[in-house]
Each structure stands twice: as structure tokens, then as C-alpha cells.
Design a protein around this motif. Structure first.
Motif, PDB file in Angstrom:
ATOM      1  N   ILE A   6       0.997  22.900  10.011  1.00 23.46           N
ATOM      2  CA  ILE A   6       2.216  22.532   9.289  1.00 23.46           C
ATOM      3  C   ILE A   6       2.406  23.527   8.158  1.00 23.46           C
ATOM      4  N   GLY A   7       3.644  23.976   7.944  1.00 28.31           N
ATOM      5  CA  GLY A   7       3.936  24.962   6.921  1.00 28.31           C
ATOM      6  C   GLY A   7       4.387  24.359   5.602  1.00 28.31           C
ATOM      7  N   ARG A   8       4.401  25.164   4.574  1.00 33.42           N
ATOM      8  CA  ARG A   8       4.882  24.760   3.256  1.00 33.42           C
ATOM      9  C   ARG A   8       6.370  24.411   3.344  1.00 33.42           C
ATOM     10  N   GLY A   9       6.751  23.249   2.821  1.00 33.41           N
ATOM     11  CA  GLY A   9       8.149  22.833   2.830  1.00 33.41           C
ATOM     12  C   GLY A   9       8.661  22.398   4.187  1.00 33.41           C
ATOM     13  N   GLU A  10       7.766  22.256   5.159  1.00 33.89           N
ATOM     14  CA  GLU A  10       8.182  21.857   6.505  1.00 33.89           C
ATOM     15  C   GLU A  10       8.089  20.338   6.640  1.00 33.89           C
ATOM     16  N   GLU A  13       1.609  13.552  -7.236  1.00 34.90           N
ATOM     17  CA  GLU A  13       2.027  14.944  -7.043  1.00 34.90           C
ATOM     18  C   GLU A  13       1.429  15.535  -5.766  1.00 34.90           C
ATOM     19  N   PRO A  14       1.798  14.988  -4.601  1.00 37.85           N
ATOM     20  CA  PRO A  14       1.198  15.420  -3.336  1.00 37.85           C
ATOM     21  C   PRO A  14       1.645  16.810  -2.920  1.00 37.85           C
ATOM     22  N   GLU A  15       0.773  17.472  -2.175  1.00 35.72           N
ATOM     23  CA  GLU A  15       1.129  18.726  -1.517  1.00 35.72           C
ATOM     24  C   GLU A  15       1.430  18.478  -0.041  1.00 35.72           C
ATOM     25  N   LEU A  16       0.749  17.491   0.548  1.00 35.22           N
ATOM     26  CA  LEU A  16       1.035  17.033   1.911  1.00 35.22           C
ATOM     27  C   LEU A  16       1.281  15.536   1.839  1.00 35.22           C
ATOM     28  N   LEU A  17       2.509  15.128   2.094  1.00 37.37           N
ATOM     29  CA  LEU A  17       2.901  13.726   2.040  1.00 37.37           C
ATOM     30  C   LEU A  17       3.069  13.196   3.459  1.00 37.37           C
ATOM     31  N   ILE A  18       2.293  12.167   3.799  1.00 35.99           N
ATOM     32  CA  ILE A  18       2.374  11.539   5.117  1.00 35.99           C
ATOM     33  C   ILE A  18       3.125  10.223   4.951  1.00 35.99           C
ATOM     34  N   LEU A  58      12.197  16.809  -1.487  1.00 28.90           N
ATOM     35  CA  LEU A  58      10.786  17.164  -1.670  1.00 28.90           C
ATOM     36  C   LEU A  58      10.415  18.380  -0.830  1.00 28.90           C
ATOM     37  N   ALA A  59      10.895  18.413   0.407  1.00 30.31           N
ATOM     38  CA  ALA A  59      10.601  19.558   1.274  1.00 30.31           C
ATOM     39  C   ALA A  59      11.192  20.840   0.683  1.00 30.31           C
ATOM     40  N   ALA A  60      12.398  20.738   0.129  1.00 26.60           N
ATOM     41  CA  ALA A  60      13.031  21.914  -0.478  1.00 26.60           C
ATOM     42  C   ALA A  60      12.229  22.424  -1.674  1.00 26.60           C
ATOM     43  N   ARG A  61      11.455  21.531  -2.297  1.00 28.13           N
ATOM     44  CA  ARG A  61      10.616  21.926  -3.435  1.00 28.13           C
ATOM     45  C   ARG A  61       9.259  22.460  -2.996  1.00 28.13           C
ATOM     46  N   GLY A  62       9.010  22.457  -1.678  1.00 24.23           N
ATOM     47  CA  GLY A  62       7.769  23.024  -1.171  1.00 24.23           C
ATOM     48  C   GLY A  62       6.734  22.025  -0.718  1.00 24.23           C
ATOM     49  N   VAL A  63       7.034  20.718  -0.817  1.00 25.85           N
ATOM     50  CA  VAL A  63       6.089  19.706  -0.345  1.00 25.85           C
ATOM     51  C   VAL A  63       6.096  19.695   1.181  1.00 25.85           C
ATOM     52  N   THR A  64       4.909  19.706   1.769  1.00 26.93           N
ATOM     53  CA  THR A  64       4.773  19.586   3.220  1.00 26.93           C
ATOM     54  C   THR A  64       4.807  18.099   3.574  1.00 26.93           C
ATOM     55  N   HIS A 108      12.178  19.234  10.800  1.00 25.18           N
ATOM     56  CA  HIS A 108      12.452  20.593  11.238  1.00 25.18           C
ATOM     57  C   HIS A 108      11.839  20.832  12.618  1.00 25.18           C
ATOM     58  N   ARG A 109      10.694  20.220  12.838  1.00 23.69           N
ATOM     59  CA  ARG A 109       9.968  20.382  14.101  1.00 23.69           C
ATOM     60  C   ARG A 109       9.422  19.022  14.511  1.00 23.69           C
ATOM     61  N   VAL A 110       9.337  18.771  15.827  1.00 25.15           N
ATOM     62  CA  VAL A 110       8.888  17.487  16.347  1.00 25.15           C
ATOM     63  C   VAL A 110       7.684  17.694  17.260  1.00 25.15           C
ATOM     64  N   VAL A 111       6.646  16.897  17.043  1.00 19.41           N
ATOM     65  CA  VAL A 111       5.493  16.844  17.936  1.00 19.41           C
ATOM     66  C   VAL A 111       5.440  15.437  18.519  1.00 19.41           C
ATOM     67  N   VAL A 112       5.278  15.343  19.829  1.00 23.89           N
ATOM     68  CA  VAL A 112       5.225  14.051  20.512  1.00 23.89           C
ATOM     69  C   VAL A 112       3.779  13.724  20.858  1.00 23.89           C
ATOM     70  N   MET A 113       3.372  12.491  20.551  1.00 22.53           N
ATOM     71  CA  MET A 113       2.038  12.017  20.914  1.00 22.53           C
ATOM     72  C   MET A 113       2.130  11.012  22.046  1.00 22.53           C
TER      73      MET A 113
END
Length: 496
Positions: free
Chosen positions: A270-274, A408-413, A436-442, A458-463
Motif C-alpha cells: 500500500i502506498g502513501r496517501g492510497e 495520528e495514524p500513518e496507516l488507518l484501517i 486524510l488520504a490527500a494529507r498522506g495517510v494510508t 483508488h485500488r481494490v483487492v478482493v479476498m
């Protein structure tokens, strides 16, 4: 054998079933399918006596019946095997098979030896190699599932309802179950088979009934029914691509994630801001993955994470939060809110150390920070010192979101971020995640609403079956392709 006429079930604010007319016959395997929230579980609960309908009739052999309790349904010959196991793990296999119907010997004592003999005969009849004297806790989950089915068949059942029976079975165990189902249907038993796995449905069913938005929209013979057609019936249309534009270029990976289960090893980046959308059906393993990623000890699942090339320690939720990984639970009432604490106390619960001085809480700083973020989330509340349980579902969700953001998360689930909230709150939460994504939060978004995944990601993964089976930009996927992949389609798309 069983028929519903105008069956309707209403709850406050929602109609779970609307004028359902279903007819199923003796000796057939009748599948019931639909997307999440289509009404399958509610219909099954009505047929098994768990829930009483608001309106409509239920007929058995042409005679109108009313099941006041599950016991009444069982007495009429309706046996149900729910997805959630109901065995007593401390008791033996034999005691579970005859639970509530124990065989009694002299002096009114339970005759364990007689039950073990009868249990051995029942298990042998269904080709189940299980020791009647073994405790249920010693069995694998798959064997417990088969035992549940065997127990249902000891109840003189004429109708057997199976809810996602293959979710925990291997291919060999699944084939064994299908052999049992075919034999039972040949003997005149009606089997109602509820499953998200459409390839299995088409392989085993005689007929398929499709539910959508609480209504029965079609019943078709399984023979000759194509999976694409079935998916179209489930969602009401052929999928259209999402209108949300993906980034012009996929960002460089910020997090590289390895995920190991009994099914094998998966990898995801996963990328920054994605905003990465994780789609799938109930039981696909999305929440298990998310909780493991957030440091929650999870049996049978292991996650390793590298952030910008450096490994992270995720042995607990505390360690994960210190590493910038924060999880927003799918069940706010059970896992998210402290119902009796006030709004501010709930909002700052995960970041108390940020506001403390010399190890002592600073209520003034806590309230000031909580107030700022809750105002930005447009919280609607009379007072901040009121118990959070008194808020609406949407406002409770905003408080849980505030708690996550104050760390102040960097990766928010975010797991089911808009479950149970109104349309206005849903739009506000979507806007917040985009900001949040526009500010760089993944951001990793899990949602049972495919439209929501496509609108946010932005991108979809199917499980499916605890594996990542498809991956593509959101603009290249639609509801039909996601549902097809989640229901047993082959792996497809770009590397995850």
C-alpha cells in the motif's frame, strides 16, 4: 414441502424481508443466494423458528404453520445448521449428538454407553470417522462442522437448512459433504443450501433462488445457469465502472505486508496517501487480516510488515499504534465504544499518554483536543460530558473515528466505516477519509457494500477463502467483477 406466501419481516427503520414467495420441494437441493444484506439470514431464521415474521404465511405440506420457537420448528422436522457452531466443546461427541435428547437408563441416569453406541452408528452411516467419546474441543473446526450436520440429521429432519456449510471445509471434506447431501435428497429430504460460493451452488443445487434487498427476485434451475447471469440477478444490473478516478500513477509502496494462514502466504503493498479497498463476502477473512495487521493476536493468521523497507513489531495493538497502525473496528457496540463513559473519555481513550504530564491525566488538554476534532467531524451532541451510548449510531461512529485520528495514524484501517449510519453521516465519513488520504495517510477500507468500496478506493483487492484473489484500480472494476471474484472466480488483475 415448504412454502412462504407474502412473507415480510420489518425491524425499526428497515424491512429485512418484503413479500417473499418461496416454494421448495421434497428431494431437492434448493440454494438460496444473494449479496450481503439481501435477506437470506432473516428468511432462514423465520423458517427455523428463530424469528417470527411481521406478515405473511408459512406452509408445510400445504398446511399453514407458525413456529414460535426453534424447538417448534425442529418438532415439525426443520433442522438448521448455522454458520456459527453451537456445539458444547467440553462435552463428548456422543453427548453433543444427543444434547437435549439424552438417552436414559436405569434409575433415570444418562446412559453414556448407549449414546456412544448409537453415535458410532450415526457417524458410520454418514462416513464420518470421529470417535464418539472424544471431546468436541479436540476436533478440528471442519470436523465440528460435520458433527453439527450429523446432529441435525438425528432429529428426524425432513427439511435441512445449511448456512455456509463449506466455509471451513477442505476440498475433500466438501466433496464428502456433497455426497451426503445428494444421498439425503435422493431419500426425499429437502435441503435448503445458503452459500456465497456460487461455483459450489451451481455444482450441487437443483434450483437456485436469488434474493436482493429483502425480496425474492428469481428462482431458476441450476442446470444451464451461468455464473455471470447469477451475479447480475444478485445485484440487479450488469456492473458499471466506478466514476471515481484513480491516481494518475500508483504511489510507491509505503507498507509491504506478508500474510500467512493455513491457506498459504499472501503479499500486499500500500502506498502513501492510497486508499486500498478490501472487498469480499462474509467469511472471506477480511476482518481477520485487518485485526492481525493491527496487532490483535489472531489464531491461525500471522502478519509481517515493512514500512519503507524497515520491519515493524506488531505483537500487540499497543505496538501497532506506536508504529502508526490504527484499527477502527467493524462492531462499535461490542469493540468500539465504552458505553457508560462520556464522549471526551471515549475520544481520547487510545491517546491518553499524549495529553498526560508526569504520568497524570490532563482533562483540560484532553477536552480541548477532543472538542477540535469532534467539531471537524460535525458531531451532533447536546453536551460532551454525556454518555456516548446516548448518541445515534452515526455520531457514535464519529466518536470512534475521533479516537483513531487523535493517535495520528500513518496507516488507518477502517472496517465497515459506515455500518448503521445515516446517509448524511456516511457522506461526511467518506469526505473525511478522502481528506486524510490527500494529507498522506494510508487507508485500508473494508466494506460489505461494494458501491462504497468503489466510491472510496483508488485500488481494490478482493479476498476469498482467506486469499487475495483479484487486484485492480477501482476504475477498472465494477460490482459484477468483484462479486464474481469473491464468489469463486479465478485470480486476476495486477500484482497486489
Amino acid at each position: 414441502m415448504i412454502e412462504t406466501a407474502g412473507l415480510t419481516k420489518r425491524y425499526p427503520g428497515v424491512t429485512a424481508l418484503s413479500d417473499v414467495n418461496l416454494a421448495a420441494h421434497a428431494g431437492e437441493i434448493h440454494a438460496l443466494v444473494g449479496a450481503n444484506g439481501a435477506g437470506k439470514s432473516t428468511l432462514m431464521n423465520v423458517l427455523s423458528g428463530v424469528t417470527r415474521p411481521t406478515a405473511g404465511a408459512l406452509r408445510l405440506d400445504g398446511r399453514e404453520v407458525s413456529f414460535e420457537t426453534p424447538g417448534a420448528a425442529q418438532a415439525a422436522g426443520v433442522a438448521t445448521v448455522f454458520q456459527e457452531l453451537s456445539l458444547v466443546p467440553q462435552l463428548s461427541v456422543a453427548r453433543n449428538l444427543f444434547l437435549g435428547r439424552e438417552e436414559v437408563g436405569r434409575f433415570g441416569l444418562v446412559d453414556v454407553a448407549a449414546m456412544e453406541r448409537d453415535a458410532a452408528e450415526i457417524l458410520s452411516r454418514h462416513a464420518l470417522d470421529i470417535d464418539p467419546a472424544a471431546t468436541v474441543a479436540s476436533l478440528s473446526v471442519a470436523r465440528q462442522q460435520m458433527l453439527e450436520i450429523a446432529r441435525a440429521l438425528t432429529q428426524d429432519a425432513r427439511i435441512l437448512i445449511l448456512d455456509e456449510p463449506t466455509a471451513v471445509l477442505s476440498l475433500t471434506e466438501q466433496n464428502a459433504l456433497f455426497e451426503i447431501m445428494r444421498r439425503l435428497s435422493a431419500e426425499g429430504l429437502l435441503i435448503l443450501y445458503v452459500s456465497h460460493r456460487l461455483d459450489e451452488v451451481l455444482a450441487i443445487a437443483d434450483r437456485v433462488s436469488v434474493m436482493r434487498d429483502g425480496q425474492l427476485v428469481a428462482t431458476r434451475p441450476a442446470a444451464g445457469l451461468e455464473m455471470d447471469e447469477l451475479v447480475t440477478l444478485m445485484i440487479g444490473r450488469r456492473g458499471a465502472a466506478s466514476g471515481r478516478a484513480a491516481p494518475s500513477a500508483r504511489p510507491a509502496p509505503r507498507y509491504e505486508i506478508g500474510y500467512e494462514t493455513a491457506r498459504g502466504r499472501e503479499e500486499l503493498s500500500i502506498g502513501r496517501g492510497e486508499i486500498l479497498g478490501l472487498a469480499g463476502l462474509v467469511g472471506a477473512g477480511r476482518t481477520t487480516f485487518a485485526r492481525a495487521l493491527a496487532g490483535v493476536p489472531t489464531h491461525g493468521a500471522k502478519v509481517t510488515v515493512r514500512r519503507e523497507g524497515r520491519p515493524l513489531r506488531l505483537g500487540s495493538p499497543r505496538q501497532a499504534m506506536r508504529a502508526g497502525i490504527v484499527y477502527l473496528t467493524e462492531d462499535r457496540k461490542r469493540d468500539g465504544i465504552f458505553a457508560d463513559l462520556d464522549i471526551v473519555e471515549n475520544a481520547v481513550a487510545s491517546s491518553l499518554d499524549r495529553f498526560a504530564r508526569f504520568g497524570l491525566r490532563n482533562p483540560g488538554r484532553e477536552r480541548a483536543s477532543a472538542t477540535r476534532i469532534l467539531e471537524s467531524l460535525k458531531l451532533v451532541a447536546g453536551r460532551l460530558d454525556m454518555a456516548v451510548a446516548r448518541l445515534s449510531g452515526g455520531n457514535q461512529q464519529k466518536v470512534v473515528l475521533a479516537r483513531a485520528l487523535l493517535t495520528e495514524p500513518e496507516l488507518l484501517i477502517v472496517d465497515e466505516p459506515t455500518r448503521g449510519v445515516d446517509v448524511g453521516a456516511k457522506a461526511e465519513i467518506h469526505d473525511l477519509l478522502h481528506t486524510l488520504a490527500a494529507r498522506g495517510v494510508t487507508i485500508l477500507v473494508i466494506s460489505s457494500e461494494i458501491d462504497e468500496v468503489l466510491a472510496l478506493a483508488h485500488r481494490v483487492v478482493v479476498m476469498a477463502d482467506w486469499r487475495f484473489v483479484a487486484s485492480a484500480p477501482a476504475t477498472g472494476m465494477d460490482e459484477a467483477s468483484i462479486l464474481l471474484a469473491a464468489s469463486g472466480g479465478s485470480r486476476q488483475g495486477e500484482p497486489t
